[in-house]
Write a protein that holds these residues in place. Sequence first.
Motif, PDB file in Angstrom:
ATOM      1  N   UNK A   2    -143.354-116.254 -25.956  1.00 22.33           N
ATOM      2  CA  UNK A   2    -142.765-117.537 -26.656  1.00 22.33           C
ATOM      3  C   UNK A   2    -141.345-117.256 -27.381  1.00 22.33           C
ATOM      4  N   UNK A   3    -141.424-116.180 -28.023  1.00 22.62           N
ATOM      5  CA  UNK A   3    -139.992-116.042 -28.596  1.00 22.62           C
ATOM      6  C   UNK A   3    -138.914-115.567 -27.891  1.00 22.62           C
ATOM      7  N   UNK A   4    -139.263-114.633 -27.007  1.00 16.64           N
ATOM      8  CA  UNK A   4    -138.383-114.146 -25.735  1.00 16.64           C
ATOM      9  C   UNK A   4    -138.025-115.255 -25.073  1.00 16.64           C
ATOM     10  N   UNK A   5    -138.813-116.022 -24.314  1.00 16.78           N
ATOM     11  CA  UNK A   5    -138.332-117.038 -23.609  1.00 16.78           C
ATOM     12  C   UNK A   5    -137.606-118.338 -24.167  1.00 16.78           C
ATOM     13  N   UNK A   6    -137.917-118.644 -25.127  1.00 14.64           N
ATOM     14  CA  UNK A   6    -137.572-119.716 -26.107  1.00 14.64           C
ATOM     15  C   UNK A   6    -135.876-119.229 -26.474  1.00 14.64           C
ATOM     16  N   UNK A   7    -135.943-118.064 -26.752  1.00 15.66           N
ATOM     17  CA  UNK A   7    -134.354-117.600 -27.221  1.00 15.66           C
ATOM     18  C   UNK A   7    -133.646-117.750 -25.729  1.00 15.66           C
ATOM     19  N   UNK A   8    -134.107-117.283 -24.390  1.00 18.92           N
ATOM     20  CA  UNK A   8    -133.627-117.499 -23.404  1.00 18.92           C
ATOM     21  C   UNK A   8    -133.051-118.732 -22.972  1.00 18.92           C
ATOM     22  N   UNK A   9    -134.154-119.697 -23.043  1.00 15.23           N
ATOM     23  CA  UNK A   9    -134.017-120.999 -22.623  1.00 15.23           C
ATOM     24  C   UNK A   9    -133.302-121.855 -23.564  1.00 15.23           C
ATOM     25  N   UNK A  10    -133.027-121.372 -24.606  1.00 13.50           N
ATOM     26  CA  UNK A  10    -132.217-122.140 -25.569  1.00 13.50           C
ATOM     27  C   UNK A  10    -130.759-121.850 -25.290  1.00 13.50           C
ATOM     28  N   UNK A  11    -130.343-120.568 -25.251  1.00 11.43           N
ATOM     29  CA  UNK A  11    -128.852-120.177 -24.651  1.00 11.43           C
ATOM     30  C   UNK A  11    -128.625-120.827 -23.419  1.00 11.43           C
ATOM     31  N   UNK A  12    -129.532-120.677 -22.368  1.00 11.06           N
ATOM     32  CA  UNK A  12    -129.351-121.224 -20.953  1.00 11.06           C
ATOM     33  C   UNK A  12    -129.064-122.898 -20.987  1.00 11.06           C
ATOM     34  N   UNK A  13    -129.855-123.408 -21.730  1.00 14.32           N
ATOM     35  CA  UNK A  13    -129.468-124.849 -21.702  1.00 14.32           C
ATOM     36  C   UNK A  13    -128.576-125.434 -22.559  1.00 14.32           C
ATOM     37  N   UNK A  14    -127.858-124.584 -23.543  1.00  9.33           N
ATOM     38  CA  UNK A  14    -126.624-124.782 -24.088  1.00  9.33           C
ATOM     39  C   UNK A  14    -125.423-124.806 -22.962  1.00  9.33           C
ATOM     40  N   UNK A  15    -125.886-124.241 -21.693  1.00  7.79           N
ATOM     41  CA  UNK A  15    -124.895-124.235 -20.432  1.00  7.79           C
ATOM     42  C   UNK A  15    -125.178-125.209 -19.602  1.00  7.79           C
ATOM     43  N   UNK A  16    -126.570-125.809 -20.004  1.00  7.64           N
ATOM     44  CA  UNK A  16    -126.930-126.764 -18.785  1.00  7.64           C
ATOM     45  C   UNK A  16    -125.998-127.763 -18.358  1.00  7.64           C
ATOM     46  N   UNK A  17    -125.597-127.981 -17.004  1.00  9.72           N
ATOM     47  CA  UNK A  17    -124.788-129.021 -16.612  1.00  9.72           C
ATOM     48  C   UNK A  17    -125.344-130.628 -16.534  1.00  9.72           C
ATOM     49  N   UNK A  18    -126.620-130.761 -16.567  1.00  7.72           N
ATOM     50  CA  UNK A  18    -127.468-131.857 -16.760  1.00  7.72           C
ATOM     51  C   UNK A  18    -128.642-131.980 -17.362  1.00  7.72           C
ATOM     52  N   UNK A  19    -129.240-132.918 -17.927  1.00 10.82           N
ATOM     53  CA  UNK A  19    -130.662-133.236 -18.382  1.00 10.82           C
ATOM     54  C   UNK A  19    -131.544-132.480 -17.265  1.00 10.82           C
ATOM     55  N   UNK A  20    -131.451-133.053 -15.984  1.00  9.32           N
ATOM     56  CA  UNK A  20    -132.370-132.676 -15.134  1.00  9.32           C
ATOM     57  C   UNK A  20    -132.422-130.916 -14.939  1.00  9.32           C
ATOM     58  N   UNK A  21    -131.033-130.270 -14.916  1.00 10.11           N
ATOM     59  CA  UNK A  21    -131.223-128.996 -14.828  1.00 10.11           C
ATOM     60  C   UNK A  21    -132.157-128.094 -16.022  1.00 10.11           C
ATOM     61  N   UNK A  22    -131.655-128.923 -17.277  1.00 10.25           N
ATOM     62  CA  UNK A  22    -132.255-128.423 -18.420  1.00 10.25           C
ATOM     63  C   UNK A  22    -134.009-128.454 -18.260  1.00 10.25           C
ATOM     64  N   UNK A  23    -134.444-129.873 -17.764  1.00 14.15           N
ATOM     65  CA  UNK A  23    -135.816-129.838 -17.639  1.00 14.15           C
ATOM     66  C   UNK A  23    -136.362-128.944 -16.600  1.00 14.15           C
TER      67      UNK A  23
END
Length: 273
Positions: free
Chosen positions: A218-239
């Motif tokens: 949970x903690x490892x992938x939440x961190x990775x997800x947060x940083x990655x989705x700060x760069x997400x080009x769209x809501x669709x990519x983030x989802x």
Amino acid sequence: MKTDPSDSQSIAITRPRDGIVLLKLNRAPRMNAFTVGMMQEMHNAIDTIAVDRSLRALVIAGEGPAFCSGLDLKALPPALLGTSASVVAWTEIQQLFSGMSRKLRALDQVVIAAVQGAAVGAGFAMALAADIRVAARSAAFHIGAVKIGLSAGECGISYHLPKIVGSARAFELMLTGRPLLADEAERIGLVASVVEEAALVESALELATQVLRNSPYSTRHTKQLMWANLEAPSLEAALQLEDRTQVMALQTADFREAVAAFTEKRPPHFNGT
């Protein structure tokens, strides 16, 4: 690149709690300013922490009244400050310093910066590269380079600061170089909380302990997800990234343990599988 022998004692590493490592900058007489050798030591410490799967959180703090006052200009060889200084030599130093931010961001471990007193230049950048920041009331964040004829953008400041506080405030801080004090830093979202200086490190350790109550996945992938989705080009990519991460989480033993613990009204016991 030569290293001052005293640099080997400039970073103190302890394990105050299970799963948590405390890295303390230990050059209090120089406000924990980085020498080149000390920055090399910092890289070595981060590399060691990165491969230690028993560690899930890193707390970074400074000894004495300051967090970190950036690059120690007085410790540089005089030739580097002269007109004949090599662009190649300066590039090597600049990339050594900026590489610290890259390595902190890449850690699987949650990184918490416990900031007291001055956080200047590379010290400010180090705090920005952390996932969470806690400040003492004495904390003051400075972008020092713009005051000495350099660009305010260094070690990731021009990348991280606008993402954390917004571009309008970041422009103002970077162009003026004015100090950002603790209360304002909390108000604009730069720090999660402001505490008394005597309680600073303990507060950061307690925050790390709260994080560790959740499963390693949970903690490892939440961190990775947060940083990655700060760069997400769209809501669709983030989802899409969220969906894949969540489906993988549903297959873990720790998720099944969490469901069982909820049903049985007991704390979960996670083992990282």
